[in-house]
Design a protein around this motif. Structure first.
Motif, mmCIF file in Angstrom:
data_model
loop_
_atom_site.group_PDB
_atom_site.id
_atom_site.type_symbol
_atom_site.label_atom_id
_atom_site.label_comp_id
_atom_site.label_asym_id
_atom_site.label_seq_id
_atom_site.Cartn_x
_atom_site.Cartn_y
_atom_site.Cartn_z
ATOM 1 N N ARG A 80 -12.585 1.546 1.715
ATOM 2 C CA ARG A 80 -12.743 0.590 0.603
ATOM 3 C C ARG A 80 -11.511 0.602 -0.294
ATOM 4 N N ARG A 81 -10.915 -0.567 -0.464
ATOM 5 C CA ARG A 81 -9.693 -0.713 -1.262
ATOM 6 C C ARG A 81 -10.019 -1.363 -2.598
ATOM 7 N N MET A 82 -9.415 -0.857 -3.675
ATOM 8 C CA MET A 82 -9.582 -1.424 -5.008
ATOM 9 C C MET A 82 -8.240 -1.433 -5.718
ATOM 10 N N TRP A 83 -7.948 -2.539 -6.401
ATOM 11 C CA TRP A 83 -6.747 -2.620 -7.244
ATOM 12 C C TRP A 83 -7.114 -1.983 -8.571
ATOM 13 N N ALA A 84 -6.619 -0.781 -8.827
ATOM 14 C CA ALA A 84 -7.037 -0.013 -10.001
ATOM 15 C C ALA A 84 -6.297 -0.394 -11.270
ATOM 16 N N GLY A 85 -5.092 -0.936 -11.129
ATOM 17 C CA GLY A 85 -4.339 -1.286 -12.324
ATOM 18 C C GLY A 85 -2.882 -1.497 -11.992
ATOM 19 N N GLY A 86 -2.086 -1.623 -13.038
ATOM 20 C CA GLY A 86 -0.669 -1.830 -12.814
ATOM 21 C C GLY A 86 0.109 -1.860 -14.112
ATOM 22 N N ARG A 87 1.418 -1.855 -13.962
ATOM 23 C CA ARG A 87 2.341 -1.942 -15.099
ATOM 24 C C ARG A 87 3.452 -2.897 -14.728
ATOM 25 N N LEU A 88 3.902 -3.669 -15.706
ATOM 26 C CA LEU A 88 4.984 -4.613 -15.474
ATOM 27 C C LEU A 88 6.017 -4.489 -16.568
ATOM 28 N N ARG A 89 7.276 -4.598 -16.171
ATOM 29 C CA ARG A 89 8.389 -4.607 -17.113
ATOM 30 C C ARG A 89 9.194 -5.874 -16.835
ATOM 31 N N PHE A 90 9.216 -6.774 -17.811
ATOM 32 C CA PHE A 90 9.868 -8.070 -17.649
ATOM 33 C C PHE A 90 11.300 -7.976 -18.172
ATOM 34 N N TYR A 180 -7.959 -18.744 -5.713
ATOM 35 C CA TYR A 180 -7.012 -17.676 -6.038
ATOM 36 C C TYR A 180 -6.690 -16.854 -4.789
ATOM 37 N N SER A 181 -7.699 -16.570 -3.981
ATOM 38 C CA SER A 181 -7.447 -15.851 -2.730
ATOM 39 C C SER A 181 -6.480 -16.628 -1.850
ATOM 40 N N ALA A 182 -6.661 -17.952 -1.781
ATOM 41 C CA ALA A 182 -5.800 -18.770 -0.936
ATOM 42 C C ALA A 182 -4.376 -18.818 -1.482
ATOM 43 N N LEU A 183 -4.228 -18.998 -2.792
ATOM 44 C CA LEU A 183 -2.898 -19.125 -3.383
ATOM 45 C C LEU A 183 -2.110 -17.817 -3.333
ATOM 46 N N THR A 184 -2.814 -16.687 -3.333
ATOM 47 C CA THR A 184 -2.143 -15.390 -3.257
ATOM 48 C C THR A 184 -2.145 -14.824 -1.828
ATOM 49 N N PHE A 185 -2.734 -15.548 -0.896
ATOM 50 C CA PHE A 185 -2.872 -15.114 0.497
ATOM 51 C C PHE A 185 -3.551 -13.743 0.567
ATOM 52 N N ASN A 186 -4.600 -13.599 -0.228
ATOM 53 C CA ASN A 186 -5.363 -12.351 -0.300
ATOM 54 C C ASN A 186 -6.609 -12.504 0.560
ATOM 55 N N GLY A 187 -6.648 -11.786 1.681
ATOM 56 C CA GLY A 187 -7.766 -11.912 2.599
ATOM 57 C C GLY A 187 -8.946 -11.001 2.310
ATOM 58 N N HIS A 188 -8.922 -10.253 1.202
ATOM 59 C CA HIS A 188 -9.978 -9.286 0.917
ATOM 60 C C HIS A 188 -11.331 -9.990 0.828
ATOM 61 N N ARG A 189 -12.257 -9.617 1.692
ATOM 62 C CA ARG A 189 -13.513 -10.349 1.858
ATOM 63 C C ARG A 189 -14.475 -10.193 0.684
ATOM 64 N N ILE A 190 -14.268 -9.180 -0.168
ATOM 65 C CA ILE A 190 -15.174 -9.014 -1.313
ATOM 66 C C ILE A 190 -15.077 -10.187 -2.286
ATOM 67 N N HIS A 191 -14.024 -11.013 -2.156
ATOM 68 C CA HIS A 191 -13.831 -12.116 -3.093
ATOM 69 C C HIS A 191 -14.395 -13.448 -2.595
ATOM 70 N N TYR A 192 -14.781 -13.531 -1.309
ATOM 71 C CA TYR A 192 -15.276 -14.819 -0.805
ATOM 72 C C TYR A 192 -16.410 -14.692 0.215
ATOM 73 N N ASP A 193 -16.657 -13.506 0.724
ATOM 74 C CA ASP A 193 -17.696 -13.286 1.729
ATOM 75 C C ASP A 193 -18.840 -12.530 1.065
ATOM 76 N N LEU A 194 -19.852 -13.273 0.608
ATOM 77 C CA LEU A 194 -20.923 -12.656 -0.179
ATOM 78 C C LEU A 194 -21.704 -11.626 0.631
ATOM 79 N N GLU A 195 -21.988 -11.917 1.880
ATOM 80 C CA GLU A 195 -22.739 -10.967 2.709
ATOM 81 C C GLU A 195 -21.969 -9.658 2.866
ATOM 82 N N TYR A 196 -20.677 -9.759 3.142
ATOM 83 C CA TYR A 196 -19.871 -8.550 3.277
ATOM 84 C C TYR A 196 -19.818 -7.782 1.957
#
Length: 273
Positions: A80-90, A180-196
């Motif tokens: 199971r993968r989770m994006w826990a956080g991040g930091r950005l410097r512009f 958002y999944s399509a625009l970022t090419f993010n295939g993670h099924r937790i965002h669009y596959d309710l059964e999964y």
């Protein structure tokens, strides 16, 4: 605690920063689509670029690229993968319609045991340049876990602050999550596959992308504080697609509060001096 030190070569990718993609995302967010070639991208919109398309056989069960293969992330045996956080410097504006180069390296891959069992902690560092100049540096923190035990007690998320001076209400339906999944090419099924999402990963519904919540907080911070020099965020509880979130701000502190009062994300914004 067990620590794995994993070395891997840096990965490089190029993108033309197509303004049409940013304009499409602005439309998906209900904003005026006003980006054209040469325009400065809003903060965090680089998430729409630098896709890594792979054939189906190179994807894991969750729709993400398989770990332990040609990518930077090693296989730690945790599904199971989770994006826990991040930091950005512009450092400089990132502009649409101009070629950009992204360099990514693995900074950390560590295994430990937490309250909920084994954890894999991964930090990636990305640098994006245009015309030879560094535009931004991003640290991307991931957590890998075991599949949920239906008999185990669920962790209690922290309560969110209620002392906001500014607040926005936002809803996240399945259409927005798909776009958002399509625009970022993010295939993670937790965002669009309710059964999964429900039956395999144990969520109550579709999970709102952590980066999408961070995106809203960054746009709110820029609206209230002006251009950003740095931004950091930490996810603490997933938000479901059927929940309306309160996006809150008090000074440089921002957070996402769910309808039941739990904290989903906290963040700190540092404006340019």
């Amino acid at each position: 605690m067990k620590r794995d030190v994993v070395s891997s070569p840096a990965q490089h990718s190029m993108d033309m920063i197509d303004p049409a993609r940013t304009a499409a995302f602005q439309a998906a967010l209900g904003r005026r689509a006003e980006i054209s070639a040469g325009s400065v991208l809003p903060p965090f919109f680089h998430q729409l670029y630098f896709w890594t398309p792979l054939p189906p056989e190179d994807l894991g069960r969750d729709g993400h690229p398989k770990v332990g293969g040609a990518g930077l992330i090693p296989d730690m045996g945790l599904p199971r993968r989770m994006w826990a956080g991040g930091r950005l410097r512009f450092a400089a504006p990132l502009r649409a319609g101009i070629a950009a180069e992204k360099t990514s390296v693995l900074e950390r891959a560590e295994q430990k045991t937490g309250r909920t069992g084994p954890l894999g902690l991964v930090t990636l560092r990305h640098e994006i340049r245009q015309q030879g100049a560094l535009c931004l540096t991003e640290w991307h923190d991931l957590v890998y876990r075991e599949d949920p035990d239906p008999a185990a007690a669920r962790p209690v998320p922290p309560a969110a602050r209620t002392d906001e001076t500014e607040v926005r209400q936002n809803s996240f339906n399945s259409t927005l999550l798909f776009r958002y999944s399509a625009l970022t090419f993010n295939g993670h099924r937790i965002h669009y596959d309710l059964e999964y999402a429900r039956e395999t990963e144990g969520y109550a519904g579709l999970v709102v992308h952590g980066p999408l919540l961070a995106q809203h907080l960054m746009l709110l911070a820029e609206e209230l504080l002006g251009p950003l020099a740095e931004f950091s965020f930490r996810a603490s509880s997933p938000l479901m697609h059927f929940e309306t979130a309160s996006l809150c701000c008090n000074g440089q502190d921002l957070w996402v509060r769910a309808p039941d009062g739990r904290q989903c994300m906290s963040a700190v914004a540092v404006p340019r001096g």
